[in-house]
Write a protein that holds these residues in place. Structure first.
Motif, PDB file in Angstrom:
ATOM      1  N   PRO A 100     -55.944 103.071  18.051  1.00  0.00           N
ATOM      2  CA  PRO A 100     -56.625 102.308  17.005  1.00  0.00           C
ATOM      3  C   PRO A 100     -58.102 102.660  16.890  1.00  0.00           C
ATOM      4  CG  PRO A 100     -56.537 101.002  18.984  1.00  0.00           C
ATOM      5  CD  PRO A 100     -55.908 102.331  19.315  1.00  0.00           C
ATOM      6  N   TYR A 101     -58.727 102.178  15.826  1.00  0.00           N
ATOM      7  CA  TYR A 101     -60.158 102.380  15.627  1.00  0.00           C
ATOM      8  C   TYR A 101     -60.997 101.312  16.317  1.00  0.00           C
ATOM      9  CZ  TYR A 101     -58.961 105.864  12.144  1.00  0.00           C
ATOM     10  OH  TYR A 101     -58.484 106.974  11.497  1.00  0.00           O
ATOM     11  N   SER A 102     -60.327 100.237  16.724  1.00  0.00           N
ATOM     12  CA  SER A 102     -61.047  99.162  17.396  1.00  0.00           C
ATOM     13  C   SER A 102     -60.140  98.535  18.437  1.00  0.00           C
ATOM     14  CB  SER A 102     -61.507  98.106  16.387  1.00  0.00           C
ATOM     15  OG  SER A 102     -60.400  97.527  15.725  1.00  0.00           O
ATOM     16  N   ASP A 103     -60.688  97.625  19.188  1.00  0.00           N
ATOM     17  CA  ASP A 103     -59.983  97.024  20.312  1.00  0.00           C
ATOM     18  C   ASP A 103     -59.129  95.847  19.828  1.00  0.00           C
ATOM     19  OD1 ASP A 103     -60.932  95.265  23.341  1.00  0.00           O
ATOM     20  OD2 ASP A 103     -59.228  96.590  22.942  1.00  0.00           O
ATOM     21  N   TYR A 104     -57.984  96.188  19.233  1.00  0.00           N
ATOM     22  CA  TYR A 104     -57.112  95.122  18.773  1.00  0.00           C
ATOM     23  C   TYR A 104     -55.664  95.468  19.127  1.00  0.00           C
ATOM     24  CZ  TYR A 104     -54.860  97.289  14.675  1.00  0.00           C
ATOM     25  OH  TYR A 104     -54.085  98.058  13.840  1.00  0.00           O
ATOM     26  N   ALA A 105     -54.788  94.493  18.919  1.00  0.00           N
ATOM     27  CA  ALA A 105     -53.394  94.635  19.332  1.00  0.00           C
ATOM     28  C   ALA A 105     -52.486  94.652  18.109  1.00  0.00           C
ATOM     29  CB  ALA A 105     -53.019  93.472  20.252  1.00  0.00           C
ATOM     30  N   PRO A 106     -52.022  95.804  17.690  1.00  0.00           N
ATOM     31  CA  PRO A 106     -51.182  95.898  16.489  1.00  0.00           C
ATOM     32  C   PRO A 106     -49.848  95.184  16.667  1.00  0.00           C
ATOM     33  CG  PRO A 106     -52.015  98.053  17.134  1.00  0.00           C
ATOM     34  CD  PRO A 106     -52.292  97.123  18.262  1.00  0.00           C
ATOM     35  N   ALA A 107     -49.344  94.644  15.579  1.00  0.00           N
ATOM     36  CA  ALA A 107     -48.091  93.875  15.638  1.00  0.00           C
ATOM     37  C   ALA A 107     -47.012  94.407  14.717  1.00  0.00           C
ATOM     38  CB  ALA A 107     -48.362  92.411  15.318  1.00  0.00           C
ATOM     39  N   HIS A 108     -47.234  95.572  14.122  1.00  0.00           N
ATOM     40  CA  HIS A 108     -46.255  96.140  13.207  1.00  0.00           C
ATOM     41  C   HIS A 108     -45.826  97.512  13.689  1.00  0.00           C
ATOM     42  CE1 HIS A 108     -48.713  93.336  10.768  1.00  0.00           C
ATOM     43  NE2 HIS A 108     -47.507  92.960  10.327  1.00  0.00           N
TER      44      HIS A 108
END
Length: 125
Positions: A100-108
């Motif tokens: 990812p481009y940032s510190d997040y948690a994708p859900a798809h």
């Protein structure tokens, strides 16, 4: 990145399992990681995800409070601790990796570029 999931098996309802997903080939700590599952005759569905730092996690409503996702960047491994298992948790579980481009948690699922081979979890009633 190559992903190898393990830890599946047969367990009675109410029991626990811990899935592991070992990554190789790239810098694991750069990747957000997710777990998905697919039951027979059903579409693949999101279970849980964790950001590359581990600070952000996200869960499907169906597993919230029972499952915990975690990661060990030193071991290049992500885990899914599954407690209070139910027969409806029976599925093939897949781990996936996203850069990812940032510190997040994708859900798809479409956000993930790399997928492991899956590990079978069967919960008997």
């Amino acid at each position: 990145v190559q992903l190898q999931a393990s830890g599946g098996g047969l367990v009675q309802a109410g029991g626990s399992l811990r899935l592991s997903c070992a990554a190789s080939g790239r810098t694991f700590s750069n990747y957000a990681m997710g777990w998905f599952r697919q039951a027979p005759g059903k579409e693949r569905e999101f279970v849980a995800s964790i950001s590359w730092s581990g600070r952000t996690t996200y869960y499907a409503d169906s597993v919230k409070g029972r499952f915990t996702i975690s990661r060990d960047n030193a071991k290049s491994t992500v885990y899914l601790q599954m407690n209070i298992l139910k027969p409806e948790d029976t599925a093939v579980y897949y781990c996936a990796a996203d850069l990812p481009y940032s510190d997040y948690a994708p859900a798809h699922s479409y956000e993930y570029e790399y997928w492991g081979q899956g590990t079978q979890v069967t919960v008997s009633s």
